[in-house]
Motif scaffolding. Sequence first.
Motif, PDB file in Angstrom:
ATOM      1  N   TYR A  33      47.194 -26.879  36.013  1.00 31.20           N
ATOM      2  CA  TYR A  33      46.809 -26.471  37.359  1.00 31.20           C
ATOM      3  C   TYR A  33      47.735 -27.120  38.378  1.00 31.20           C
ATOM      4  CZ  TYR A  33      42.266 -25.404  35.164  1.00 31.20           C
ATOM      5  OH  TYR A  33      41.259 -24.914  34.363  1.00 31.20           O
ATOM      6  N   TRP A  34      47.963 -26.425  39.479  1.00 33.87           N
ATOM      7  CA  TRP A  34      48.602 -26.999  40.670  1.00 33.87           C
ATOM      8  C   TRP A  34      47.609 -26.923  41.834  1.00 33.87           C
ATOM      9  CZ3 TRP A  34      53.048 -29.638  41.070  1.00 33.87           C
ATOM     10  CH2 TRP A  34      54.027 -29.487  40.079  1.00 33.87           C
ATOM     11  N   TYR A  48      46.846 -21.550  38.247  1.00 35.22           N
ATOM     12  CA  TYR A  48      46.369 -22.032  36.953  1.00 35.22           C
ATOM     13  C   TYR A  48      47.137 -21.310  35.845  1.00 35.22           C
ATOM     14  CZ  TYR A  48      43.271 -21.534  32.866  1.00 35.22           C
ATOM     15  OH  TYR A  48      42.761 -21.464  31.598  1.00 35.22           O
ATOM     16  N   PHE A  49      47.664 -22.107  34.907  1.00 39.55           N
ATOM     17  CA  PHE A  49      48.340 -21.574  33.729  1.00 39.55           C
ATOM     18  C   PHE A  49      47.496 -21.812  32.484  1.00 39.55           C
ATOM     19  CE2 PHE A  49      52.637 -20.538  35.080  1.00 39.55           C
ATOM     20  CZ  PHE A  49      52.785 -21.245  36.257  1.00 39.55           C
ATOM     21  N   ALA A  99      38.135 -23.328  27.408  1.00 41.89           N
ATOM     22  CA  ALA A  99      36.843 -23.160  28.067  1.00 41.89           C
ATOM     23  C   ALA A  99      36.853 -23.903  29.386  1.00 41.89           C
ATOM     24  CB  ALA A  99      35.724 -23.699  27.174  1.00 41.89           C
ATOM     25  N   ASN A 100      36.017 -23.469  30.307  1.00 40.66           N
ATOM     26  CA  ASN A 100      36.100 -24.076  31.632  1.00 40.66           C
ATOM     27  C   ASN A 100      35.147 -25.241  31.808  1.00 40.66           C
ATOM     28  OD1 ASN A 100      33.692 -22.781  31.705  1.00 40.66           O
ATOM     29  ND2 ASN A 100      34.234 -21.347  33.326  1.00 40.66           N
ATOM     30  N   THR A 101      34.785 -25.881  30.687  1.00 34.69           N
ATOM     31  CA  THR A 101      33.857 -26.993  30.787  1.00 34.69           C
ATOM     32  C   THR A 101      34.550 -28.344  30.789  1.00 34.69           C
ATOM     33  OG1 THR A 101      33.621 -27.056  28.381  1.00 34.69           O
ATOM     34  CG2 THR A 101      32.046 -25.714  29.605  1.00 34.69           C
TER      35      THR A 101
ATOM     36  N   GLY B  98      34.720 -18.608  35.429  1.00 36.64           N
ATOM     37  CA  GLY B  98      36.003 -18.817  36.072  1.00 36.64           C
ATOM     38  C   GLY B  98      36.694 -20.075  35.593  1.00 36.64           C
ATOM     39  N   ASN B  99      37.937 -20.217  35.990  1.00 35.25           N
ATOM     40  CA  ASN B  99      38.704 -21.402  35.625  1.00 35.25           C
ATOM     41  C   ASN B  99      39.140 -22.213  36.835  1.00 35.25           C
ATOM     42  OD1 ASN B  99      39.061 -21.132  32.627  1.00 35.25           O
ATOM     43  ND2 ASN B  99      39.806 -19.156  33.297  1.00 35.25           N
ATOM     44  N   LYS B 100      38.814 -21.736  38.017  1.00 35.66           N
ATOM     45  CA  LYS B 100      39.258 -22.393  39.228  1.00 35.66           C
ATOM     46  C   LYS B 100      38.248 -23.451  39.627  1.00 35.66           C
ATOM     47  CE  LYS B 100      40.490 -19.646  42.522  1.00 35.66           C
ATOM     48  NZ  LYS B 100      40.437 -18.732  43.690  1.00 35.66           N
TER      49      LYS B 100
END
Lengths: 115, 113
Positions: A33-34, A48-49, A99-101, B98-100
Motif C-alpha cells: 500500500y501507499w 494498493y497492489f 484477505a483483508n483481516t 474491501g482492501n482499503k
Amino acid sequence: GAGVSQTPSNKVTEKGKYVELRCDPISGHTALYWYRQSLGQGPEFLIYFQGTGAADDSGLPNDRFFAVRPEGSVSTLKIQRTERGDSAVYLCASSSTEANTGELFFGEGSRLTVL
Amino acid sequence: AQSVAQPEDQVNVAEGNPLTVKCTYSVSGNPYLFWYVQYPNRGLQFLLKYITGDNLVKGSYGFEAEFNKSQTSFHLKKPSALVSDSALYFCAVRGEYGNKLVFGAGTILRVKS
C-alpha cells in the motif's frame, strides 16, 4: 529485510520536477500500500497492489501520480511535475495476506518537500 | 464509502489514571477495525485489531479496545497510563469486502507525570 524500508527518507525538490520514492516491503508480503500523510492529518490511501497489479488506485489524486511494482516486491511511487501541495510524508505498508483481516506494517516514510 | 471519526484532537491524562481515546466508524457490512500508534518521526505501529469474536480485544503495551456495534464505536483504553504512552493514535477501518484501510485524523495522547 526485517521491516518495510523506504528511500529516500527525505527529498527536497523544486516545483515542476519529477520525483521517485521507493518502497521495499517485508519479504514474502504480497500486498503493498501507499499512503500520504499531511501535517496534522491521518494517512490518506493512494494505491494498493496485490502482487504486481494495482488492485485499487482510487486514491491517486491525479494523473501526475503513478506507481509500479513490476516484480511483485519493490514498488516505486512516481510524481511528475511536482506541486507545492504534494509536500507530505509518503508512507508505504505491506501485509502478508490476501484477505483483508491482516494488519499493515508501515515503513518510516519518505518526507517530500516541494519548494 | 467507509470513514472514521476521532472526535478529540487531544486527550490529556495523569500517569496512573485510566485513559480512553474515542473512535466511531462508518462502513458497509461487517467492520474490520484497527488501532495504530505513531511516535515522532517514526512509522505507524500496529496496536490491536477487531475482526470477529469477543468485543473486547487486547493488544500491545497493555492497550485494549471495545467494539460496540450498536454505537459503531471502537474506543481505545488502558487501565493505567504511562508517560511513555504519549503519542499520536489512529483508528482505522476497512470493510469486509474491501482492501482499503481508512484512517481517522488522529488523537494526540499526552500523559503527564
